[in-house]
Motif scaffolding. Sequence first.
Motif, PDB file in Angstrom:
ATOM      1  N   GLN A  76      38.386  39.211  34.167  1.00 55.92           N
ATOM      2  CA  GLN A  76      37.228  40.092  34.037  1.00 55.92           C
ATOM      3  C   GLN A  76      36.865  40.734  35.375  1.00 55.92           C
ATOM      4  O   GLN A  76      36.534  41.926  35.433  1.00 55.92           O
ATOM      5  CB  GLN A  76      36.017  39.315  33.498  1.00 55.92           C
ATOM      6  N   VAL A  77      36.906  39.948  36.436  1.00 57.29           N
ATOM      7  CA  VAL A  77      36.581  40.480  37.761  1.00 57.29           C
ATOM      8  C   VAL A  77      37.534  41.617  38.132  1.00 57.29           C
ATOM      9  O   VAL A  77      37.108  42.721  38.505  1.00 57.29           O
ATOM     10  CB  VAL A  77      36.637  39.370  38.835  1.00 57.29           C
ATOM     11  N   GLN A 123      39.630  43.393  36.227  1.00 53.10           N
ATOM     12  CA  GLN A 123      39.590  44.523  35.293  1.00 53.10           C
ATOM     13  C   GLN A 123      38.358  45.404  35.533  1.00 53.10           C
ATOM     14  O   GLN A 123      38.459  46.638  35.579  1.00 53.10           O
ATOM     15  CB  GLN A 123      39.591  44.015  33.853  1.00 53.10           C
ATOM     16  N   ASN A 124      37.196  44.775  35.679  1.00 50.31           N
ATOM     17  CA  ASN A 124      35.969  45.546  35.826  1.00 50.31           C
ATOM     18  C   ASN A 124      35.856  46.215  37.187  1.00 50.31           C
ATOM     19  O   ASN A 124      35.427  47.374  37.277  1.00 50.31           O
ATOM     20  CB  ASN A 124      34.751  44.656  35.567  1.00 50.31           C
ATOM     21  N   LEU A 125      36.247  45.530  38.244  1.00 52.96           N
ATOM     22  CA  LEU A 125      36.137  46.140  39.564  1.00 52.96           C
ATOM     23  C   LEU A 125      37.204  47.211  39.773  1.00 52.96           C
ATOM     24  O   LEU A 125      36.911  48.322  40.233  1.00 52.96           O
ATOM     25  CB  LEU A 125      36.221  45.076  40.658  1.00 52.96           C
ATOM     26  N   GLU A 126      38.447  46.899  39.420  1.00 51.63           N
ATOM     27  CA  GLU A 126      39.508  47.892  39.617  1.00 51.63           C
ATOM     28  C   GLU A 126      39.319  49.092  38.694  1.00 51.63           C
ATOM     29  O   GLU A 126      39.838  50.178  38.962  1.00 51.63           O
ATOM     30  CB  GLU A 126      40.888  47.255  39.388  1.00 51.63           C
ATOM     31  N   GLY A 127      38.560  48.911  37.610  1.00 51.06           N
ATOM     32  CA  GLY A 127      38.304  50.006  36.686  1.00 51.06           C
ATOM     33  C   GLY A 127      37.229  50.977  37.160  1.00 51.06           C
ATOM     34  O   GLY A 127      36.985  52.010  36.514  1.00 51.06           O
ATOM     35  N   LEU A 128      36.581  50.673  38.283  1.00 56.76           N
ATOM     36  CA  LEU A 128      35.566  51.579  38.814  1.00 56.76           C
ATOM     37  C   LEU A 128      36.217  52.874  39.307  1.00 56.76           C
ATOM     38  O   LEU A 128      37.338  52.856  39.825  1.00 56.76           O
ATOM     39  CB  LEU A 128      34.823  50.917  39.975  1.00 56.76           C
ATOM     40  N   PRO A 129      35.521  54.001  39.179  1.00 58.33           N
ATOM     41  CA  PRO A 129      36.034  55.256  39.744  1.00 58.33           C
ATOM     42  C   PRO A 129      36.255  55.131  41.252  1.00 58.33           C
ATOM     43  O   PRO A 129      35.581  54.338  41.919  1.00 58.33           O
ATOM     44  CB  PRO A 129      34.918  56.262  39.436  1.00 58.33           C
ATOM     45  N   LYS A 133      35.267  29.937  43.097  1.00 57.99           N
ATOM     46  CA  LYS A 133      36.277  30.842  42.560  1.00 57.99           C
ATOM     47  C   LYS A 133      35.728  32.249  42.352  1.00 57.99           C
ATOM     48  O   LYS A 133      36.405  33.240  42.656  1.00 57.99           O
ATOM     49  CB  LYS A 133      36.843  30.294  41.249  1.00 57.99           C
ATOM     50  N   GLY A 134      34.510  32.343  41.834  1.00 55.98           N
ATOM     51  CA  GLY A 134      33.916  33.661  41.613  1.00 55.98           C
ATOM     52  C   GLY A 134      33.797  34.450  42.905  1.00 55.98           C
ATOM     53  O   GLY A 134      34.116  35.647  42.958  1.00 55.98           O
ATOM     54  N   LEU A 135      33.322  33.778  43.950  1.00 48.88           N
ATOM     55  CA  LEU A 135      33.219  34.427  45.259  1.00 48.88           C
ATOM     56  C   LEU A 135      34.590  34.887  45.749  1.00 48.88           C
ATOM     57  O   LEU A 135      34.742  35.994  46.284  1.00 48.88           O
ATOM     58  CB  LEU A 135      32.579  33.456  46.250  1.00 48.88           C
ATOM     59  N   LEU A 136      35.595  34.055  45.542  1.00 47.51           N
ATOM     60  CA  LEU A 136      36.956  34.402  45.973  1.00 47.51           C
ATOM     61  C   LEU A 136      37.509  35.590  45.195  1.00 47.51           C
ATOM     62  O   LEU A 136      38.111  36.502  45.785  1.00 47.51           O
ATOM     63  CB  LEU A 136      37.887  33.198  45.802  1.00 47.51           C
ATOM     64  N   TYR A 137      37.338  35.591  43.884  1.00 42.48           N
ATOM     65  CA  TYR A 137      37.891  36.670  43.065  1.00 42.48           C
ATOM     66  C   TYR A 137      37.318  38.027  43.482  1.00 42.48           C
ATOM     67  O   TYR A 137      38.043  39.010  43.653  1.00 42.48           O
ATOM     68  CB  TYR A 137      37.605  36.435  41.578  1.00 42.48           C
ATOM     69  N   VAL A 138      35.978  38.076  43.641  1.00 40.92           N
ATOM     70  CA  VAL A 138      35.335  39.336  44.021  1.00 40.92           C
ATOM     71  C   VAL A 138      35.759  39.742  45.432  1.00 40.92           C
ATOM     72  O   VAL A 138      36.092  40.900  45.686  1.00 40.92           O
ATOM     73  CB  VAL A 138      33.801  39.219  43.918  1.00 40.92           C
ATOM     74  N   SER A 139      35.771  38.780  46.340  1.00 39.43           N
ATOM     75  CA  SER A 139      36.116  39.085  47.730  1.00 39.43           C
ATOM     76  C   SER A 139      37.561  39.552  47.865  1.00 39.43           C
ATOM     77  O   SER A 139      37.865  40.425  48.696  1.00 39.43           O
ATOM     78  CB  SER A 139      35.899  37.854  48.616  1.00 39.43           C
ATOM     79  N   ARG A 140      38.449  38.997  47.065  1.00 40.33           N
ATOM     80  CA  ARG A 140      39.872  39.379  47.116  1.00 40.33           C
ATOM     81  C   ARG A 140      40.037  40.868  46.816  1.00 40.33           C
ATOM     82  O   ARG A 140      40.782  41.577  47.497  1.00 40.33           O
ATOM     83  CB  ARG A 140      40.648  38.540  46.108  1.00 40.33           C
TER      84      ARG A 140
END
Length: 252
Positions: A66-67, A69-75, A114-121
């Motif tokens: 989800q992280v 898909q949603n972040l990389e899907g941003l314009p 893990k959440g912090l890592l996924y977003v930071s990555r």
Amino acid sequence: MAKIALITGATAGIGEACAHTFAREGYNLILTGRRMDRLEALAQKLNKKYNVEVAVSSFDVRSREQVIQNLEGLPAKWKKINVLVNNAGLSQGLDPIQNGNYDDWETMIDTNIKGLLYVSRVVSNWMITNGHGHIINLGSIAGKEVYPNGNVYCATKHAVDALNKGMRMDLVQHGIRVTAIHPGAVETEFSEVRFKGDKDRAKKVYEGFEPLVADDVAETIWFVASRPAHVNISDLVIMPTAQATATNIVRK
């Protein structure tokens, strides 16, 4: 061109306060959280009050898929992030290790680490490409010391403290600033979430003294983010005046 801040866990508490603070300072915002209704309501309020652009994305930071898909899907324009506030985090339960709830442990580990890592990555790579950025990680006094029955929560916040130091070392060559903010007692939904909706028990945590509120922490986050580009505040502990350590609180 307006700067951009991405704030996780923006539906309440410190995250919501940060959204107001950065919007007040003219930042366009990407707000994430699990409650889309709250995100949309907050976005409308900020747009109307501060005339800033707000993008919202509802997902659970515990889900790597989800992280990404949603972040990389941003314009593309939204990937020019100046500040990432890794605010999403929680505590579940307050039990001795021998009585700990397995599900509570996994929820805290998956969210706080893990959440912090996924977003930071994802976002750190955007910042490297952009040639600038500032990652602000929300730790806790529980990341500096351990208190009875805090075992796993304290362990996750100690991990945030270590990850903050590691990020600083890894990203310094790219000119990216990294900061950890470690609050003491802050009266938000934190204790209510910890005690799974028991409002009476949560209220007792803050009785007899004046705790921090979400705006206190948000203003501190804004302070470190607003320093000149050559200044990095690496580590900051913020406590109520009545609190000296995690367990030493003067109550009247």
